[in-house]
Enzyme design. Structure first.
Site, PDB file in Angstrom:
ATOM      1  N   TRP A 102      65.236  24.336  22.973  1.00 36.48           N
ATOM      2  CA  TRP A 102      66.200  24.055  21.901  1.00 36.48           C
ATOM      3  C   TRP A 102      66.059  25.029  20.739  1.00 36.48           C
ATOM      4  CZ3 TRP A 102      70.242  21.899  23.527  1.00 36.48           C
ATOM      5  CH2 TRP A 102      70.194  20.972  24.564  1.00 36.48           C
ATOM      6  N   ASP A 171      65.505  21.128  13.241  1.00 34.40           N
ATOM      7  CA  ASP A 171      66.300  20.358  14.202  1.00 34.40           C
ATOM      8  C   ASP A 171      65.486  19.120  14.583  1.00 34.40           C
ATOM      9  OD1 ASP A 171      67.451  19.245  16.425  1.00 34.40           O
ATOM     10  OD2 ASP A 171      67.623  21.108  17.566  1.00 34.40           O
ATOM     11  N   LYS A 195      69.797   9.972  20.275  1.00 31.31           N
ATOM     12  CA  LYS A 195      68.440   9.589  20.704  1.00 31.31           C
ATOM     13  C   LYS A 195      67.946   8.419  19.860  1.00 31.31           C
ATOM     14  CE  LYS A 195      68.381  14.383  21.746  1.00 31.31           C
ATOM     15  NZ  LYS A 195      68.579  14.370  23.151  1.00 31.31           N
TER      16      LYS A 195
HETATM   17  N1  PMP Z   1      68.312  20.037  19.796  1.00 28.84           N
HETATM   18  C1  PMP Z   1      67.490  19.195  20.439  1.00 28.84           C
HETATM   19  C2  PMP Z   1      66.047  19.129  20.031  1.00 28.84           C
HETATM   20  C3  PMP Z   1      67.985  18.385  21.464  1.00 28.84           C
HETATM   21  O1  PMP Z   1      67.164  17.548  22.101  1.00 28.84           O
HETATM   22  C4  PMP Z   1      69.341  18.456  21.816  1.00 28.84           C
HETATM   23  C5  PMP Z   1      69.951  17.601  22.891  1.00 28.84           C
HETATM   24  N2  PMP Z   1      69.139  17.065  23.818  1.00 28.84           N
HETATM   25  C6  PMP Z   1      70.158  19.363  21.130  1.00 28.84           C
HETATM   26  C7  PMP Z   1      69.599  20.130  20.120  1.00 28.84           C
HETATM   27  C8  PMP Z   1      71.617  19.472  21.458  1.00 28.84           C
HETATM   28  O2  PMP Z   1      72.237  18.331  20.973  1.00 28.84           O
HETATM   29  P1  PMP Z   1      73.771  18.029  21.122  1.00 28.84           P
HETATM   30  O3  PMP Z   1      74.025  17.828  22.569  1.00 28.84           O
HETATM   31  O4  PMP Z   1      73.966  16.816  20.285  1.00 28.84           O
HETATM   32  O5  PMP Z   1      74.510  19.186  20.576  1.00 28.84           O
END
Ligand code: PMP
Length: 359
Positions: A102, A171, A195
């Site tokens: 991520w 994030d 989450k």
């Molecule tokens: N950052 C992290 C740490 C995540 O776990 C996720 C999704 N699992 C995201 C970003 C992306 O999130 P989204 O699908 O809401 O854009």
């Protein structure tokens, strides 16, 4: 049919009592003869829901008025573009700490709008630890430092964060509200809701107000944090239903004693599972102990031929969504706030049984 234990990484399990409340109110919200999904976001009724949710979110995390709190479309990912657009420039620079999938996604998106400095990375060891803050090489001209304190796929997390001179932007998708944090250490925190907060589609952002107002010219209006702040996240129609459910999750968490109390429960759940894995002969987790996430516990079976059997047998025991992310394989148990301790105990019991039968 009763509810099963859902270990999915997100959209993730929600508190059953919240889902029940939503069910009871779905067709006729507060005796008004319509659903909350059907009311205007500009109505007094909805404004009250929105304000209450923000108030509770602020209370849970002790967020002062010097921070703007936003509930927006686009989950976490949209912020990966919004951050460099709002806080850096095409000629500027931003530092990114590479801790896994991520962090890497955030960095790749940022490169379109600014210059990126990789401040630290644990890629060489396949992201087996979180690069410690003492190792970050942040360039002086960085407009901000981006971190991903909990890597949902890799299962690593940053345990302690110290304030930096340059704003830290984090994030927090998979660890927000999971344990106490000091908001004042950050320039901004953001993430997707699916989450620890509520249904997918919604994102949250907590932004130090004095960082606002410097967006690049090309920034689309919808992606300008100042505009979203001034319009209280209602520049256009927000994801009203998700925001309403988030408000109920905040109330649920406050009733459970807030972030301090859920933090202790989360520690306990994670320790039980890691202890079991470390002492077993079939399962393993290769993350350095000091970096292990208490929200996402990846593990593999020493005999990978048993993977499919593990998944089908666990599902038969009412334990769902244990398959690891496609990029790393193996298994992953996501044990967010709404996963009760009994869920983790049921998982351990099953894993013991599976080990005894298959080793
Ligand atoms: N950052 C992290 C740490 C995540 O776990 C996720 C999704 N699992 C995201 C970003 C992306 O999130 P989204 O699908 O809401 O854009």
């Amino acid at each position: 049919m009763g509810r099963k234990f859902n270990f999915g990484a997100g959209p993730a399990t929600l508190p059953t009592s919240v889902l029940e409340e939503v069910k009871n109110e779905l067709l006729d919200w507060k005796g008004k003869g319509l659903s909350v999904m059907e009311i205007s976001h500009r109505s007094d009724d909805y404004t009250e829901i929105a304000h209450e949710a923000e108030k509770d979110f602020r209370k849970l995390l002790n967020i002062s008025e010097s921070y703007s709190v936003l509930f927006s479309h686009g989950g976490a990912t949209i912020h990966n573009a919004m951050i460099p657009l709002n806080f850096s420039s095409r000629e500027g620079e931003a530092s990114y700490v590479m801790s896994g999938h991520w962090a890497s996604a955030s960095m790749k998106e940022a490169k379109k709008y600014t210059n990126v400095n990789i401040a630290a990375s644990s890629e060489k060891t396949n992201f087996s630890f979180f690069p410690p803050q003492s190792s970050w090489e942040v360039t002086e001209k960085s407009d901000y430092i981006h971190i991903t304190p909990n890597e949902t796929i890799g299962g690593i997390s940053l345990k302690k964060i110290k304030k930096e001179l340059i704003p830290i932007i984090a994030d927090y998708s998979s660890s927000i509200l999971s344990e106490p944090i000091d908001i004042n250490l950050f320039g901004m925190l953001y993430g997707g809701a699916q989450k620890n907060i509520g249904p997918a589609g919604l994102g949250f952002a907590i932004i130090k107000k004095d960082l606002l107002g410097k967006a690049q010219e090309i920034t689309p209006t919808m992606l300008n944090y100042k505009v979203l702040t001034e319009s209280s996240s209602m520049f256009n129609t927000p994801p009203t239903f998700s925001w309403y459910v988030a408000g109920k999750v905040f109330k649920w968490l406050i009733a459970k004693g807030g972030v301090d109390s859920i933090g202790l429960i989360n520690q306990k759940k994670a320790m039980k599972l890691y202890n079991f894995i470390d002492n077993s002969n079939l399962y393993r987790n290769d993350i350095e102990k000091s970096s292990r996430s208490i929200m996402n516990v990846p593990f593999s079976l020493k005999n990978e031929d048993l993977n499919n059997k593990f998944l089908s047998d666990s599902a038969k025991h009412g334990l769902l969504e244990l398959k690891g992310h496609r990029s790393v394989g193996g298994m992953r148990a996501s044990i967010y706030n709404a996963m009760p301790e009994e869920g983790v105990e049921a998982l351990i019991e099953f894993m013991k049984l599976f080990e005894a039968e298959n080793l």
